[in-house]
Scaffold this motif. Structure first.
Motif, PDB file in Angstrom:
ATOM      1  N   LEU A  14       0.833  -1.200   0.000  1.00  0.00           N
ATOM      2  CA  LEU A  14       0.000   0.000   0.000  1.00  0.00           C
ATOM      3  C   LEU A  14       0.868   1.252   0.000  1.00  0.00           C
ATOM      4  CD1 LEU A  14      -2.849   1.141   0.198  1.00  0.00           C
ATOM      5  CD2 LEU A  14      -2.589   1.105   2.690  1.00  0.00           C
ATOM      6  N   ILE A  15       1.842   1.267   0.906  1.00  0.00           N
ATOM      7  CA  ILE A  15       2.714   2.448   0.993  1.00  0.00           C
ATOM      8  C   ILE A  15       3.442   2.662  -0.335  1.00  0.00           C
ATOM      9  CG2 ILE A  15       4.670   3.510   2.180  1.00  0.00           C
ATOM     10  CD1 ILE A  15       3.973   1.901   4.623  1.00  0.00           C
ATOM     11  N   CYS A  16       4.012   1.583  -0.848  1.00  0.00           N
ATOM     12  CA  CYS A  16       4.823   1.724  -2.058  1.00  0.00           C
ATOM     13  C   CYS A  16       3.979   2.205  -3.236  1.00  0.00           C
ATOM     14  CB  CYS A  16       5.488   0.400  -2.406  1.00  0.00           C
ATOM     15  SG  CYS A  16       6.762  -0.030  -1.232  1.00  0.00           S
ATOM     16  N   VAL A  17       2.803   1.606  -3.373  1.00  0.00           N
ATOM     17  CA  VAL A  17       1.951   1.997  -4.484  1.00  0.00           C
ATOM     18  C   VAL A  17       1.541   3.455  -4.349  1.00  0.00           C
ATOM     19  CG1 VAL A  17      -0.322   1.647  -5.494  1.00  0.00           C
ATOM     20  CG2 VAL A  17       1.127  -0.306  -5.014  1.00  0.00           C
ATOM     21  N   GLN A  18       1.248   3.849  -3.125  1.00  0.00           N
ATOM     22  CA  GLN A  18       0.913   5.253  -2.906  1.00  0.00           C
ATOM     23  C   GLN A  18       2.098   6.150  -3.273  1.00  0.00           C
ATOM     24  OE1 GLN A  18      -1.834   6.712  -2.273  1.00  0.00           O
ATOM     25  NE2 GLN A  18      -3.101   4.900  -1.936  1.00  0.00           N
ATOM     26  N   CYS A  19       3.277   5.687  -2.872  1.00  0.00           N
ATOM     27  CA  CYS A  19       4.488   6.465  -3.206  1.00  0.00           C
ATOM     28  C   CYS A  19       4.607   6.628  -4.719  1.00  0.00           C
ATOM     29  CB  CYS A  19       5.738   5.748  -2.696  1.00  0.00           C
ATOM     30  SG  CYS A  19       6.018   5.924  -0.944  1.00  0.00           S
ATOM     31  N   ILE A  20       4.414   5.515  -5.414  1.00  0.00           N
ATOM     32  CA  ILE A  20       4.580   5.580  -6.868  1.00  0.00           C
ATOM     33  C   ILE A  20       3.528   6.511  -7.462  1.00  0.00           C
ATOM     34  CG2 ILE A  20       4.471   4.219  -8.993  1.00  0.00           C
ATOM     35  CD1 ILE A  20       5.551   1.876  -7.339  1.00  0.00           C
ATOM     36  N   ILE A  29       7.163  -8.104  -1.977  1.00  0.00           N
ATOM     37  CA  ILE A  29       6.975  -7.294  -0.778  1.00  0.00           C
ATOM     38  C   ILE A  29       6.742  -5.827  -1.123  1.00  0.00           C
ATOM     39  CG2 ILE A  29       8.145  -6.462   1.305  1.00  0.00           C
ATOM     40  CD1 ILE A  29       9.454  -9.237   1.421  1.00  0.00           C
ATOM     41  N   LEU A  30       7.386  -5.386  -2.164  1.00  0.00           N
ATOM     42  CA  LEU A  30       7.236  -3.969  -2.514  1.00  0.00           C
ATOM     43  C   LEU A  30       5.847  -3.654  -3.066  1.00  0.00           C
ATOM     44  CD1 LEU A  30      10.590  -2.888  -4.192  1.00  0.00           C
ATOM     45  CD2 LEU A  30       9.674  -2.155  -2.006  1.00  0.00           C
ATOM     46  N   VAL A  31       5.522  -4.292  -4.179  1.00  0.00           N
ATOM     47  CA  VAL A  31       4.249  -3.930  -4.806  1.00  0.00           C
ATOM     48  C   VAL A  31       3.318  -5.122  -5.004  1.00  0.00           C
ATOM     49  CG1 VAL A  31       5.103  -1.914  -5.997  1.00  0.00           C
ATOM     50  CG2 VAL A  31       5.297  -4.140  -7.078  1.00  0.00           C
ATOM     51  N   LEU A  91      17.382   0.659  -6.879  1.00  0.00           N
ATOM     52  CA  LEU A  91      16.718  -0.437  -7.579  1.00  0.00           C
ATOM     53  C   LEU A  91      17.739  -1.301  -8.317  1.00  0.00           C
ATOM     54  CD1 LEU A  91      13.735   1.556  -9.105  1.00  0.00           C
ATOM     55  CD2 LEU A  91      13.521  -0.284  -7.442  1.00  0.00           C
ATOM     56  N   ALA A  92      18.690  -0.633  -8.926  1.00  0.00           N
ATOM     57  CA  ALA A  92      19.661  -1.353  -9.749  1.00  0.00           C
ATOM     58  C   ALA A  92      20.646  -2.147  -8.909  1.00  0.00           C
ATOM     59  CB  ALA A  92      20.412  -0.380 -10.652  1.00  0.00           C
ATOM     60  N   THR A  93      20.890  -1.684  -7.706  1.00  0.00           N
ATOM     61  CA  THR A  93      21.862  -2.392  -6.877  1.00  0.00           C
ATOM     62  C   THR A  93      21.154  -3.235  -5.825  1.00  0.00           C
ATOM     63  OG1 THR A  93      21.997  -0.488  -5.422  1.00  0.00           O
ATOM     64  CG2 THR A  93      23.629  -0.635  -7.172  1.00  0.00           C
ATOM     65  N   GLY A  94      19.910  -3.549  -6.090  1.00  0.00           N
ATOM     66  CA  GLY A  94      19.135  -4.299  -5.114  1.00  0.00           C
ATOM     67  C   GLY A  94      19.711  -5.671  -4.826  1.00  0.00           C
ATOM     68  N   SER A  95      20.375  -6.224  -5.788  1.00  0.00           N
ATOM     69  CA  SER A  95      20.940  -7.544  -5.564  1.00  0.00           C
ATOM     70  C   SER A  95      22.429  -7.489  -5.851  1.00  0.00           C
ATOM     71  CB  SER A  95      20.247  -8.544  -6.494  1.00  0.00           C
ATOM     72  OG  SER A  95      21.064  -9.667  -6.658  1.00  0.00           O
ATOM     73  N   GLU A  96      23.192  -8.231  -4.996  1.00  0.00           N
ATOM     74  CA  GLU A  96      24.636  -8.236  -5.195  1.00  0.00           C
ATOM     75  C   GLU A  96      24.975  -8.790  -6.576  1.00  0.00           C
ATOM     76  OE1 GLU A  96      27.558  -7.577  -3.004  1.00  0.00           O
ATOM     77  OE2 GLU A  96      26.031  -6.195  -2.296  1.00  0.00           O
ATOM     78  N   ASN A  97      24.144  -9.683  -7.006  1.00  0.00           N
ATOM     79  CA  ASN A  97      24.358 -10.275  -8.310  1.00  0.00           C
ATOM     80  C   ASN A  97      23.422  -9.614  -9.311  1.00  0.00           C
ATOM     81  OD1 ASN A  97      24.500 -11.823 -10.560  1.00  0.00           O
ATOM     82  ND2 ASN A  97      24.714 -13.740  -9.412  1.00  0.00           N
ATOM     83  N   LEU A  98      24.019  -8.899 -10.216  1.00  0.00           N
ATOM     84  CA  LEU A  98      23.213  -8.066 -11.110  1.00  0.00           C
ATOM     85  C   LEU A  98      22.198  -8.876 -11.903  1.00  0.00           C
ATOM     86  CD1 LEU A  98      23.002  -5.105 -12.050  1.00  0.00           C
ATOM     87  CD2 LEU A  98      24.386  -5.744 -13.996  1.00  0.00           C
ATOM     88  N   SER A  99      22.622 -10.058 -12.361  1.00  0.00           N
ATOM     89  CA  SER A  99      21.722 -10.805 -13.234  1.00  0.00           C
ATOM     90  C   SER A  99      20.550 -11.397 -12.459  1.00  0.00           C
ATOM     91  CB  SER A  99      22.491 -11.902 -13.959  1.00  0.00           C
ATOM     92  OG  SER A  99      23.130 -12.706 -13.004  1.00  0.00           O
ATOM     93  N   LEU A 155      12.922   0.234   0.173  1.00  0.00           N
ATOM     94  CA  LEU A 155      13.605  -0.636  -0.776  1.00  0.00           C
ATOM     95  C   LEU A 155      14.953  -1.084  -0.229  1.00  0.00           C
ATOM     96  CD1 LEU A 155      13.599  -1.727  -3.741  1.00  0.00           C
ATOM     97  CD2 LEU A 155      14.979   0.261  -4.278  1.00  0.00           C
ATOM     98  N   LYS A 156      15.693  -0.121   0.269  1.00  0.00           N
ATOM     99  CA  LYS A 156      17.037  -0.457   0.757  1.00  0.00           C
ATOM    100  C   LYS A 156      16.954  -1.411   1.931  1.00  0.00           C
ATOM    101  CE  LYS A 156      20.438  -0.190  -1.186  1.00  0.00           C
ATOM    102  NZ  LYS A 156      20.694  -0.830  -2.379  1.00  0.00           N
TER     103      LYS A 156
END
Lengths: 916, 720
Positions: free
Chosen positions: B109-115, B155-157, B196-204, B137-138
């Motif tokens: 809910l929070i995230c969608v509202q944010c967006i 969890i986010l959206v 968002l782009a660095t959300g995972s240590e492994n990019l792929s 996100l972080k």
């Protein structure tokens, strides 16, 4: 015809009693009164300067001027409205189409000023009203004169509308009506006669008039008379006559005109209409005037609080109020006419409001666009004035139809070019401060040029070439820009890619192109410099199409993006077609079974050394001491080809390469004067069909200490010849043009003699000094060319008193001519004599150039004041017979040849500046 | 959703202010004051301050409640409250994966509202939304790093709406980047995308990024490029953009098509490319400058200070590790440079584009601000220019980069430095392979002064010559290669780097041969260093040959000599330089003989290098022909003359006289080299590099800078 539709809307209420005296201001029944009417615009505009020169208006007891002025102010507004209504093509004071005979209306003006007494005898207002009128003049005059409108009337008006009013006013010009010729002729005759008789300075007025009307009376004479006569009638006549001369002829005298404008207030008012009209017509001309004003008015005494005429004109032009009228404005102007108001001021207001409303949106947008970026080099649009006219549908349609698009959005017309020139000059000011020698300066120069390039192409031009080749600047070649040799200043040369256009203002600016890397990057294209292959273009086209289509493909595919393999494929493709690779080793490489191919080491070594025997490769070597020599020594055509090949714009049909030297910190005004005289002499000799050859080069002064110089192409200085080739001039001639009796050599020798003689005459007449070998060039045809006229007339370097000889003529020069006993040498002396005689014949034309520039100017070459001109005049030896002159030439040549001081000066230059 | 937002906005801005807001902290109040009316004041001041309203809202959310129920204006007010990043983080940190999944609805809910609110007209709301979103996100990604089964997107959206909202988020961020006038908000948006782009240590494995690889990619790419185009935002935010582009380009680039790769490869907006290169140049130049000043300090003090420094560094090895850390930070920049050079052909021009306004320390921003200030005040442009320090040298990206390379490759022992150096050499390889880059590097008019840094070594002094000659960049590159060859002949032999660096020299020579460019370069420097390298290989053959293929390297070196021998006439800068080549080879003929002997030895026995050894032996044919031709001739000449120590000139004279009796064999494919290709050879290398970049960004970037939000509040609260 125009006034018929309109009842007199002149504010008669303001005039009060005066209106009784002027029952028929519009006097369509009374042709004689047309006189004042038709010239009034002229007067009203000049009103301010006149007032300055004659402070107590009321004391002009004659009352004529005042009367004229009153008439002017009364009619002015009305007339301009008429004009607007009828949409008569705008010509300021030049004959409008209806006028037919220009001279007639010109005579009107002439008459109006000088002989108003005659025409107005009893018809015009009584003297008693003059004081009353004065008030009107001051209140109305300021509104009407475009020149000073902003000064005094600014406070009384809302800010926003003021500008529009001013702009509009300048655009709305008085209309010339068809004059009744007979009457005019009569008036004019008397008009011309009257003042002359009074002042007694031109005894035979009829003759003078006839002379002025004759075809003999061209620009040179006009300028001369304009300057010499003190008679206001004649001055007015000539000022008006200017409109009839070809623009180019007048342009030649522009420095003189501007100089007179600045220093002779009475003339300023007379020249102004001409300048204004030209400014309105052309942005390029406007800037020329601005730069000249900047160059010459800096000398002006700054004691008076009021701004000088020059400064005022400069501000007026730069404020961009002198613009061509556009369709748009005409429509706008219509509005107020629907509800004409009897009150002048209210009338104007409504008009400006209306125009502001309509123009408002477009201009606001343009202004926002331009104000944020204009001058900011990082923005990539530093020279973009924000004009959107070419992007509109109208612009595009015009473009497709091949019609011209004129700018109707009120984007600043001059600002882009002003910024461009400023940026170039800023580099010139910056470079001398760069520490670390020539190399560091060159690097800095490139960096600055790169910055400027980011903002190109734009509607900017090089002032030095714009008159001969109208163009837009596309790109400045970075690699070829070079800092020139100079002790403490840092002039630099730029090679500029331009696109020749029909009209600087109405042709669209080309789109920016990035280097077409896809085509240039692969090897085959890098080699095209040497061997252009026909296959190239088709291939480039293909690659270009390819890259274009790629941008449109939507779902991207990695296959579409460029990979190294592309290169290889194209390379293979090209390798197949390329069979003419030269060296044996390379051919053998391509033939695959080279297992046992052997090559002699000696052959490799020999090919290597033979590659260096070509003098041209040697000359191209870099010299860290003198980085510019490398750039300058390359033949012009080679350079054009090289730059064109490597430029993305090179394929445009009208692509041109221009070069310019930019100099800051040096006074170029003397150079400009010298260039004018050179051109004058050159033309004289050409007219007299003499063989003497000069190479005048163009100079544009941008301020008192900066300017553009046209480089002399394909030439090297004698200094460089001596330094690089270590040979005498004659040996150099042989090396370059061939053995003594070859055709090439003889032609070069002939050229040398013709040019040397020409410059000897110039050097003698103008007393050109500082003639060291760095200032004397030799071009690829053998012509001798002198440059740097920093010391002429009455100055010489540090006034050391070296160089006492009449001109520089060394034994080396004579050797090239074939020695003192040769025919060529005799021919040389003959040429000098002929040159002197011809110059003497046209002495007046030369003298007037100098004399006008001397007035009020503090150039060092006029150090000796009036004596300078007298000395110059003396050097023409008017009193000598031809035989005596011949003897004089002999003597001068002898003196020069034996001159100790020439040698001494060369020695001195070698010691102090290292010039050989 | 859109219409809803706009409907809501109206009642709020009018008098219909709800009284729900209990603002305690006065500082918050002052931000909202523009929005509220005077009536509010009384309300608020009567309440006694406790923990912030925001915190209360957070708490109720994390209790599983939904405070927005029954209050239609809730969200509009919520986004006017300054977010408490620390509180939000700590609340989220308290929860474990399971609990997070339970709270999913509320978080969604929070995230969608944010967006949703990102399109609001109020800058404050946008800033708050960005900040809140980024914090959540972080916190979740941090959790996900430890608990691998956590589904971030869910969890986010929420899974179901992820297809709608994540692209929407990217789109809205893009539109903020390209059209929002406020640079702080741009800053926040960039940081959010970076998060968002660095959300995972492994990019792929970053599932969020997959959502950006469709039609949103274009919008996003254009927005990023737009930031680079604007000279002002480029300065402040360019680095983020560069990092982002690098990450996007590297996202599963070996597995499938990546629209960012395509977009970057065809980017042809000059301003953007200049911005791109300027960001990189500034970064590298800053480092070089720091290094130079540090070095100047240590050198200036003489031997005593260097001694104390040494002693000091024995105890505190900070400096080294600090530098390591710094260099690690450069990976993103270097990768960005690599991608640009590798992918975009238009970028090549920018390598040599002189940049006048690069940050010339000490105060890069100060001068730029000066320029801006004067540009605004419409001063005479000459004055603007004069404000640029004329003493500062304008430089180009490539010149700076070569200087940078000379610093980082000084020490290649630690892995990070090795990788760094390798990346540098790979970039140089790409550049040296490019025809257009070569033509620019060899242009005699495009000269630069490139300061190469040399590590002090026992047997040589560092020439500290302040008056560098300006030379074409190809010379600087060759100088760098020579320096590298000379200074890395160590026991732990960096074979890979040697292959790369000699490959660079080979590529340059090949270009010169093909295009007949006569570069005025001191070639003997290169020849000497190459021969010295061969000698080193020979003397350490025992240890090296066991571990690595020294024959390949030797072959590469010999091939360079072969190029000079057979094609020297096409590109040597002077006739005598060919003689000098022979002189060097004759002088060191022993080395070539030994090399030949070694090659024969290995080619006669079975082993993994047999083939290479054979190739090497074959390639030596001309060199051996030369030495065997001239050496006896020189010896006989010496005995004739009765000389024992001939001068160089004398030898050269003998060489010159005896060319004609020497025949050389033409060898095939001398100017052919294996084209560089990233895949598959270097895939894993770039994979690890990208990973270091991500971890680096995660460590060093504050994704939720409170001062930015603060600033937005200050700027807009009063305006409302």
């Amino acid at each position: 015809m125009s006034s018929e539709g309109n009842p007199p809307i002149v504010a008669s209420c303001e005039q009060g009693p005066a209106s009784d005296a002027l029952p028929n201001v519009h006097g369509r029944t009374c042709p004689t009164r047309r006189g004042p009417n038709s010239h009034q615009r002229n007067l009203s505009l000049d009103f301010r300067p006149m007032k300055i020169s004659l402070p107590p208006v009321a004391q002009v007891t004659a009352g004529t001027t005042v009367a004229a002025l009153a008439a002017t102010t009364q009619h002015h507004r009305h007339r301009s409205l008429d004009l607007d209504l009828h949409r008569i093509p705008e010509v300021d004071v030049t004959p409008s189409p209806e006028v037919g005979q220009p001279e007639n209306c010109l005579f009107f003006r002439l008459m109006s000023k000088t002989t108003l007494q005659q025409c107005s005898k009893a018809k015009l207002l009584p003297m008693a009203k003059s004081s009353k009128l004065k008030e009107d003049i001051t209140s109305l005059g300021s509104d009407d004169s475009g020149i000073c409108g902003s000064d005094s009337s600014a406070e009384t008006r809302p800010k926003g509308s003021e500008e529009t009013i001013a702009t509009e006013e300048v655009k709305s010009e008085p209309e010339e009506e068809q004059p009744k010729e007979v009457v005019i002729k009569q008036t004019v005759e008397t008009a011309a006669a009257e003042p002359a008789a009074k002042e007694n300075c031109v005894p035979k007025k009829d003759n003078l008039l006839r002379f002025m009307e004759s075809s003999m009376f061209q620009a040179p004479l006009a300028i001369s008379y304009l300057f010499t006569t003190k008679e206001i009638g004649v001055q007015t006549y000539i000022a008006n006559k200017l409109f009839t001369f070809p623009e180019q002829e007048v342009d030649f005298y522009l420095p003189q005109l501007i100089s007179m404008y600045i220093h002779i207030p009475e003339l300023a008012t007379l020249i102004f209409p001409y300048l204004k009209q030209r400014c309105i017509k052309s942005a390029e001309f406007s800037l020329q005037v601005v730069w000249l004003l900047k160059s010459y008015s800096s000398d002006a005494h700054l004691t008076s609080k009021k701004k000088s005429d020059g400064t005022k004109l400069k501000t007026l032009i730069l404020s961009d109020k002198l613009r061509p009228r556009s369709f748009h404005d005409r429509e706008v102007v219509k509005h107020p006419l629907t509800a004409p108001s009897p009150n002048k001021k209210a009338h104007q207001r409504s008009q400006s409001d209306a125009s502001a409303l309509i123009v408002g949106q477009a201009s606001a947008e343009a202004a926002e666009n331009s104000s944020t970026c204009l001058g900011d080099l990082r923005s990539g649009r530093a020279f973009n004035t924000g004009c959107t006219c070419f992007n509109t549908h109208r612009g595009m349609v015009n473009n497709l139809k091949g019609r011209q698009t004129s700018c109707i959005c009120s984007a600043p017309r001059l600002e882009g070019e002003v910024q461009f020139v400023d940026k170039l000059l800023a580099i010139g000011h910056l470079l001398p401060e760069v520490s670390g020698g020539k190399e560091a300066q060159a690097i800095r120069l490139r960096a600055e040029i790169d910055q400027i390039n980011l903002n190109l192409p734009a509607r900017v031009w090089l002032p030095i070439h714009s008159s001969s080749i109208p163009h837009h600047v596309l790109h400045i070649s970075t690699a070829f820009s070079a800092v020139l040799n100079s002790k403490d200043k840092a002039p630099f040369i730029l090679y500029v890619e331009v696109l020749e256009v029909d009209n600087i203002e109405t042709s669209p600016v080309p789109q920016k192109m990035l280097n077409a890397l896809r085509s240039t990057k692969s090897e085959e294209n890098l080699l095209t410099n040497e061997r252009p292959s026909p296959s190239n273009t088709s291939q480039n086209l293909a690659t270009m199409l390819h890259s274009n289509s790629m941008g449109m493909l939507y779902p991207y595919d990695n296959d579409d993006c460029w990979t190294q393999e592309d290169d290889e494929i194209s390379q293979q493709y090209v390798n197949k077609m390329k069979t003419d690779r030269d060296t044996i080793s390379q051919i053998s490489l391509e033939s695959s079974d080279s297992r046992d191919m052997m090559v002699a080491a000696g052959d490799i070594r020999r090919r290597l050394s033979s590659a260096f025997s070509d003098p041209r490769t040697l000359a191209r070597r870099r010299d860290p001491e003198d980085p510019s020599a490398n750039v300058l020594s390359e033949p012009w055509m080679d350079k054009v080809q090289r730059i064109r090949d490597s430029s993305p714009y090179g394929r445009l049909a009208n692509w041109r390469l221009l070069s310019v030297i930019i100099k800051c910190g040096d006074d170029l005004r003397q150079e400009m004067l010298a260039a004018q005289m050179l051109e004058m002499l050159q033309n004289t000799w050409k007219d007299e069909k003499l063989a003497l050859r000069l190479r005048p080069y163009k100079i544009v002064c941008l301020s008192a200490d900066s300017g553009f110089i046209e480089p002399v192409l394909n030439s090297v200085s004698l200094h460089q010849i001596k330094k690089q080739h270590q040979m005498s001039l004659l040996e150099y001639f042989h090396a370059n043009f061939g053995p003594p009796n070859s055709e090439e050599f003889l032609e070069a020798q002939q050229n040398f003699v013709a040019s040397c003689a020409a410059y000897c005459v110039v050097c003698y007449l103008l007393q050109v000094k500082d003639r060291h070998n760095g200032n004397i060039l030799l071009d690829d045809k053998g012509h001798l060319i002198h440059i740097d006229f920093g010391f002429i007339l009455s100055t010489s370097p540090r006034n050391l008193g070296f160089e006492t000889s009449p001109f520089k003529l060394t034994q080396e020069f004579v050797d090239v001519m074939g020695g003192e006993e040769s025919d060529m040498f005799r021919y040389f002396k003959l040429l000098i004599l002929q040159g002197l005689l011809a110059a003497r014949k046209h002495m007046d034309n030369l003298l007037i150039l100098v004399e006008i520039m001397r007035s009020g100017s503090q150039l060092p070459c006029f150090k000796s004041g009036a004596a300078t001109v007298q000395a110059l005049k003396n050097r023409f030896h008017l009193t000598l017979t031809e035989e005596k002159l011949e003897r004089l030439v002999d003597k001068m040549v002898c003196n020069s040849l034996d001159s100790l001081s020439t040698n001494l000066y060369d020695r001195y230059q070698y010691i102090t500046n290292g010039i050989l | 959703m859109f219409s809803k937002v706009s409907e809501k906005a109206h009642p709020f801005s009018s008098q219909a202010l709800p009284t729900v807001i209990h603002i305690k902290a006065t500082c918050i109040l002052s931000y909202v004051v523009g929005m509220s009316n005077s009536r509010k004041w009384g309300n608020v001041s009567s309440k006694k301050p406790s923990k912030g309203k925001v915190v209360q809202i957070y708490e109720s959310f994390f209790k599983g409640e939904d405070p927005s129920v029954g209050n239609e204006h809730f969200w509009h007010e919520f986004f006017l409250l300054k977010p408490s990043v620390s509180k939000l983080e700590s609340e989220l940190a308290k929860l474990n994966g399971e609990q997070l999944t339970q709270l999913k609805d509320n978080l969604n809910l929070i995230c969608v509202q944010c967006i949703d609110i990102l399109e609001d007209s109020s800058q404050i709301r946008i800033a708050v939304a960005l900040q809140t979103l980024c914090t959540i996100l972080k916190a979740i990604t941090r959790k996900a790093a430890s608990e691998s089964n956590l589904d971030i997107v869910n969890i986010l959206v929420g899974h179901d709406s992820s297809k709608k909202y994540i692209p929407l988020l990217f789109e809205r961020c893009s539109s903020i980047l390209s059209s929002n006038p406020n640079s702080e908000i741009k800053n926040l948006a960039l940081r959010l995308i970076l998060a968002l782009a660095t959300g995972s240590e492994n990019l792929s494995q970053n599932t969020i990024l997959e959502y950006s690889m469709n039609y949103t990619s274009q919008v996003l790419f254009e927005a990023l490029v737009y930031i680079l185009q604007d000279p002002d935002t480029r300065l402040a935010l360019g680095q983020f953009v560069i990092q982002l582009l690098t990450l996007f380009v590297n996202f599963s680039k070996y597995e499938g098509t990546n629209p960012f790769v395509v977009q970057l490869s065809i980017l042809d907006i000059e301003l953007a490319l200049i911005g791109y290169s300027q960001v990189i140049t500034n970064h590298l130049a800053d480092f070089c400058w720091q290094y130079t000043t540090q070095n100047a300090d240590t050198h200036a003090g003489g031997w005593f200070s260097s001694l104390t420094n040494m002693v000091g560094s024995m105890f505190v090895s900070d400096e080294g590790s600090c530098r390591n850390q710094q260099l690690k930070n450069h990976n993103a920049i270097l990768l960005a440079l690599y991608e640009a050079v590798h992918l975009n052909r238009n970028f090549i021009t920018n390598l040599v584009q002189t940049q006048a306004d690069t940050s010339s320390p000490p105060s890069p921003t100060a001068t730029l601000e000066n320029i801006r200030a004067s540009a605004e005040s419409n001063q005479a442009p000459s004055q603007i220019h004069l404000m640029v320090n004329p003493a500062s040298q304008p430089t180009s990206l490539l010149a700076t980069f070569i200087e940078y390379c000379s610093i980082v490759t000084q020490d290649t022992k630690p892995d990070t430095l090795f990788n760094n150096g390798k990346l540098c050499l790979l970039i140089l390889t790409c550049i040296s392979e490019d025809q257009y880059a070569n033509s620019l590097m060899h242009d005699p008019n495009l000269v630069y002064k490139v300061q190469l840094h040399r590590s002090p070594m026992r047997h040589r002094k560092i020439p500290s010559d302040p008056s560098l000659p300006a030379q074409p960049l190809a010379c600087a590159m060759l100088d760098f290669v020579v320096e590298f060859i000379t200074s890395h002949k160590m026991k732990r032999f960096p074979m890979e780097l040697y292959l790369l660096s000699i490959g660079i020299a080979q590529r340059l020579v090949c270009y010169q041969k093909r295009c007949r460019v006569r570069l005025s370069y001191q070639w003997p420097e290169l020849w000497k260093s190459l021969i010295a390298l061969l000698r080193f290989l020979l003397s350490h053959e025992g240890t090296l040959a066991k571990k690595m293929n020294i024959f390949q390297l030797a072959l590469q070196v010999v091939n360079i000599f072969n190029l000079f021998i057979t094609y020297g006439d096409t590109f040597l800068p002077s006739p005598t330089s060919y003689d000098e080549l022979y002189y060097e080879m004759i002088r060191m003929h022993q080395v070539f003989n030994n090399l030949h002997a070694m090659a024969l030895r290995y080619s006669s026995i079975e082993g993994e290098f047999k083939e290479w050894a054979q190739k090497l032996a074959n390639s030596l044919v001309n060199v051996r022909a030369i030495t065997s031709h001239f050496v006896p001739k020189i010896n006989t000449w010496l005995t004739d003359q009765g000389l024992s120590t001939p001068s160089e000139d004398q030898i050269l004279e003998v060489v010159r006289c005896n060319y004609d009796s020497l025949m050389l064999k033409l060898q095939d494919n001398l100017d052919h080299y294996e084209r560089y290709s990233e895949s598959p050879q270097h895939e894993s290398f770039f994979y690890t590099m990208v990973q270091t970049v991500i971890s680096d960004i995660n460590q060093n970037i504050d994704f939720t800078p409170e001062e930015s939000v603060q600033k937005v509040f200050q700027d807009f609260a009063s305006v409302s």
